[in-house]
Enzyme design. Structure first.
Site, mmCIF file in Angstrom:
data_model
loop_
_atom_site.group_PDB
_atom_site.id
_atom_site.type_symbol
_atom_site.label_atom_id
_atom_site.label_comp_id
_atom_site.label_asym_id
_atom_site.label_seq_id
_atom_site.Cartn_x
_atom_site.Cartn_y
_atom_site.Cartn_z
ATOM 1 N N ASP A 55 46.915 27.679 13.038
ATOM 2 C CA ASP A 55 46.215 26.395 12.919
ATOM 3 C C ASP A 55 47.213 25.364 12.421
ATOM 4 O O ASP A 55 48.063 25.672 11.574
ATOM 5 C CB ASP A 55 45.044 26.502 11.944
ATOM 6 C CG ASP A 55 43.833 27.214 12.544
ATOM 7 O OD1 ASP A 55 43.766 27.335 13.781
ATOM 8 O OD2 ASP A 55 42.966 27.634 11.773
ATOM 9 N N ASP A 112 40.394 25.786 18.861
ATOM 10 C CA ASP A 112 39.234 25.410 18.036
ATOM 11 C C ASP A 112 38.601 24.121 18.551
ATOM 12 O O ASP A 112 37.370 23.993 18.596
ATOM 13 C CB ASP A 112 39.637 25.214 16.578
ATOM 14 C CG ASP A 112 40.082 26.488 15.890
ATOM 15 O OD1 ASP A 112 39.674 27.579 16.327
ATOM 16 O OD2 ASP A 112 40.831 26.378 14.901
#
Length: 178
Positions: free
Chosen positions: A129, A149
């Site tokens: 991330d 995401d």
């Protein structure tokens, strides 16, 4: 299913999402300032790159699902990977039967995002991330996320719109005609 541009395009969206997701993650892991691979293995702090504007790059290893939900390690890593794979397969099966461009787009985005994150989970035991919008949201969205995401989130929003907002006029018309 008859093959035509109208039926095939959602199946082209899936690999495009996976490719864009994985290319951005490779680029992030190659940034020395972010210390990506080192902070995965030895617990060192990952890095951060401040970018002009409200979005920064902050390297985070997510051992859970989207936005850090259900953190897990060890054998639970594989259980979570199995759950993610099952969800992707279920949404793909739904996509095979789907009618309507909004529904197809939403399902393709969710499947592509799930596959992108699943690749990381299998390779590293965690998901890369790096998109940090904390400053943009004035601290109301403190999570760090990635392209997969974002695809899952946009797909879920489109799915909601399709199922609950766009479908209502159709349902109301069918009730009035019956």
């Amino acid at each position: 299913m008859k093959l035509s541009p109208q039926t095939v395009w959602p199946f082209a969206v899936i690999p495009l999402v996976v490719l864009f997701d994985q290319v951005t993650k490779v680029w992030i892991l190659d940034q020395p300032a972010l210390n990506g691979l080192a902070c995965l293995s030895d617990g060192r702090l990952c890095g951060r790159i401040e970018v002009p504007g409200p979005v920064d790059l902050s390297m985070v290893w997510n051992r859970g699902m989207s936005y850090g939900l259900f953190q897990s390690e060890g054998i639970m890593r594989w259980v979570l990977a199995g759950v993610m794979a099952a969800i992707a397969i279920g949404f793909f099966a739904w996509l095979l039967r789907a009618e309507g461009r909004w529904l197809k787009a939403s399902l393709a985005l969710v499947v592509g995002g799930a596959i992108g994150n699943l690749i990381d989970r299998v390779r590293f035991g965690a998901v890369v991330d790096f998109v940090d919008v904390n400053e943009l949201t004035l601290g109301y969205f403190p999570w760090v996320f990635n392209v997969a995401d974002a695809a899952i989130t946009i797909g879920a929003i489109l799915l909601f719109v399709d199922q609950f907002l766009l479908s209502r006029p159709k349902q109301a018309n069918s009730l009035n005609q019956g």
